[in-house]
Each structure stands twice: as C-alpha cells, then as structure tokens.
Motif scaffolding. Sequence first.
Motif, PDB file in Angstrom:
ATOM      1  N   TYR A 108      26.952  14.755  83.291  1.00  0.00           N
ATOM      2  CA  TYR A 108      28.298  15.263  83.026  1.00  0.00           C
ATOM      3  C   TYR A 108      28.206  16.669  82.447  1.00  0.00           C
ATOM      4  CZ  TYR A 108      29.638  10.450  83.758  1.00  0.00           C
ATOM      5  OH  TYR A 108      29.829   9.215  84.312  1.00  0.00           O
ATOM      6  N   GLN A 109      28.949  17.561  83.048  1.00  0.00           N
ATOM      7  CA  GLN A 109      28.950  18.967  82.673  1.00  0.00           C
ATOM      8  C   GLN A 109      29.512  19.167  81.261  1.00  0.00           C
ATOM      9  OE1 GLN A 109      32.022  21.289  84.627  1.00  0.00           O
ATOM     10  NE2 GLN A 109      30.483  22.844  85.141  1.00  0.00           N
ATOM     11  N   THR A 110      28.800  19.950  80.458  1.00  0.00           N
ATOM     12  CA  THR A 110      29.288  20.279  79.117  1.00  0.00           C
ATOM     13  C   THR A 110      30.306  21.416  79.209  1.00  0.00           C
ATOM     14  OG1 THR A 110      27.612  21.955  78.704  1.00  0.00           O
ATOM     15  CG2 THR A 110      27.053  19.667  78.104  1.00  0.00           C
ATOM     16  N   ARG A 143      36.277  14.746  74.806  1.00  0.00           N
ATOM     17  CA  ARG A 143      35.373  13.636  74.508  1.00  0.00           C
ATOM     18  C   ARG A 143      36.132  12.340  74.723  1.00  0.00           C
ATOM     19  NH1 ARG A 143      34.955  15.359  68.592  1.00  0.00           N
ATOM     20  NH2 ARG A 143      37.061  15.897  69.180  1.00  0.00           N
ATOM     21  N   ALA A 187      31.741   8.722  73.920  1.00  0.00           N
ATOM     22  CA  ALA A 187      30.978   9.416  74.958  1.00  0.00           C
ATOM     23  C   ALA A 187      31.281  10.910  74.916  1.00  0.00           C
ATOM     24  CB  ALA A 187      31.302   8.853  76.340  1.00  0.00           C
ATOM     25  N   GLU A 188      30.230  11.692  75.123  1.00  0.00           N
ATOM     26  CA  GLU A 188      30.348  13.141  75.228  1.00  0.00           C
ATOM     27  C   GLU A 188      29.488  13.584  76.401  1.00  0.00           C
ATOM     28  OE1 GLU A 188      30.435  15.409  71.413  1.00  0.00           O
ATOM     29  OE2 GLU A 188      29.653  13.527  70.604  1.00  0.00           O
ATOM     30  N   PRO A 189      29.867  14.648  77.103  1.00  0.00           N
ATOM     31  CA  PRO A 189      29.031  15.115  78.203  1.00  0.00           C
ATOM     32  C   PRO A 189      27.672  15.575  77.686  1.00  0.00           C
ATOM     33  CG  PRO A 189      30.787  16.680  77.749  1.00  0.00           C
ATOM     34  CD  PRO A 189      31.021  15.487  76.878  1.00  0.00           C
ATOM     35  N   GLU A 190      26.620  15.239  78.424  1.00  0.00           N
ATOM     36  CA  GLU A 190      25.268  15.536  77.946  1.00  0.00           C
ATOM     37  C   GLU A 190      24.587  16.659  78.731  1.00  0.00           C
ATOM     38  OE1 GLU A 190      24.245  14.034  81.607  1.00  0.00           O
ATOM     39  OE2 GLU A 190      25.877  13.379  80.345  1.00  0.00           O
ATOM     40  N   GLY A 191      25.216  17.134  79.812  1.00  0.00           N
ATOM     41  CA  GLY A 191      24.673  18.292  80.518  1.00  0.00           C
ATOM     42  C   GLY A 191      23.877  17.985  81.770  1.00  0.00           C
ATOM     43  N   GLU A 192      23.566  16.722  82.026  1.00  0.00           N
ATOM     44  CA  GLU A 192      22.848  16.380  83.252  1.00  0.00           C
ATOM     45  C   GLU A 192      23.760  15.629  84.217  1.00  0.00           C
ATOM     46  OE1 GLU A 192      18.899  14.804  82.912  1.00  0.00           O
ATOM     47  OE2 GLU A 192      18.612  15.823  81.005  1.00  0.00           O
TER      48      GLU A 192
END
Length: 176
Positions: A158-160, A124, A151-156
């Motif tokens: 940025y890859q989780t 993160r 900021a954290e990856p959200e899956g769209e």
Amino acid sequence: NTKPRIPAQFPVMSEEVWVWDTWPMTGLDTKPVSYKGWNIIFSLTAPRNVPFGDRHWFARIGYFFSRDGQTWKYGGHLFPTRSPFGSREWAGSAVLTGTQLNVFYTASGGDNAPPGERENPLQRLAHASGQIHVDANGPYFTGLRNHRIIAEPEGEMYQTLDQSRAGPIIYAFRDP
C-alpha cells in the motif's frame, strides 16, 4: 456514458446535513441486520452550511434509523466530538454482534486538527466499538470512544502518503 435522470422532487434525507457514502449495519456474515425492529444505516455527513464541494473536508459519520426502511430519521453523529482519529471521518463499515457495534472507518487528516483542515491528507484505518440501545425515541449508541488505528500503508503493498506525492496515483488508503 449515461447517468440516471434525477427527478426534480428527489427526496432529501436531511435538511441538517449533506449525506453521501452510505452503508447498512451488518452482521458478521455482511448481511444487513436490524435491531429490535429498527433498520440503521450510516452515512458520511457534513453541515449544510458547508458548500457541497467542500463536504469531504468536514465529513463525519452520522446515522439514520427507520422502522419501515422507507422513512428515515437522522440520529446525529455516531462518534462523540473529538474522540476519533483524524480531522475527518471517511467511509467504512459497521458490524453488530449482540449489542456491540464494531465500526471500521478511515481516519483522514491530522489528529486534533480543526474541522475543515486540508493540509494533511493522511489516511489510516481505525476501529471503535460501543453499545447499541433503544428507547422511545429510537436507537442510539454509547461508548465508541476507544478508537485505535488498525492499519497504515507500509510502502510495499500500500502506497504511503510520501510515495503518492511522487505521482501519478492519487493517495487512497481508505474505506475499510
């Protein structure tokens, strides 16, 4: 492919810690800045008693300072122990505005996990701010305890972590 020849007498920045991924203290315009005549750089560091290949699991942000930009002194870890998120700190950036230092870094691994923890590859982006000071020994920092995840990856976009486990792309949400 070629690589540069590293001389046998290549200088070592510190006998205390491994040093890699290094960045300067900058102003808001992203240009390197000095403070009261001191140049300051930040680096990922790990204890020298850790094998070089394992350094990423023990990484903490350290800082070095120099008057001439040629000879550097190690100032120690930037953040107080156990104040940042994650079990290790990975590269980022440091911006000075007045006497306030804003540090952006990658909080890697699980929160409150022991140094060297390898089970949790979570990444993160985090921020902390503090103050820069100078005394007879050189520059030092206070504060830098008010960490927050920004900021954290959200899956769209940025890859989780879970998406990365499906492969084939390595999980890499880091280095702000």
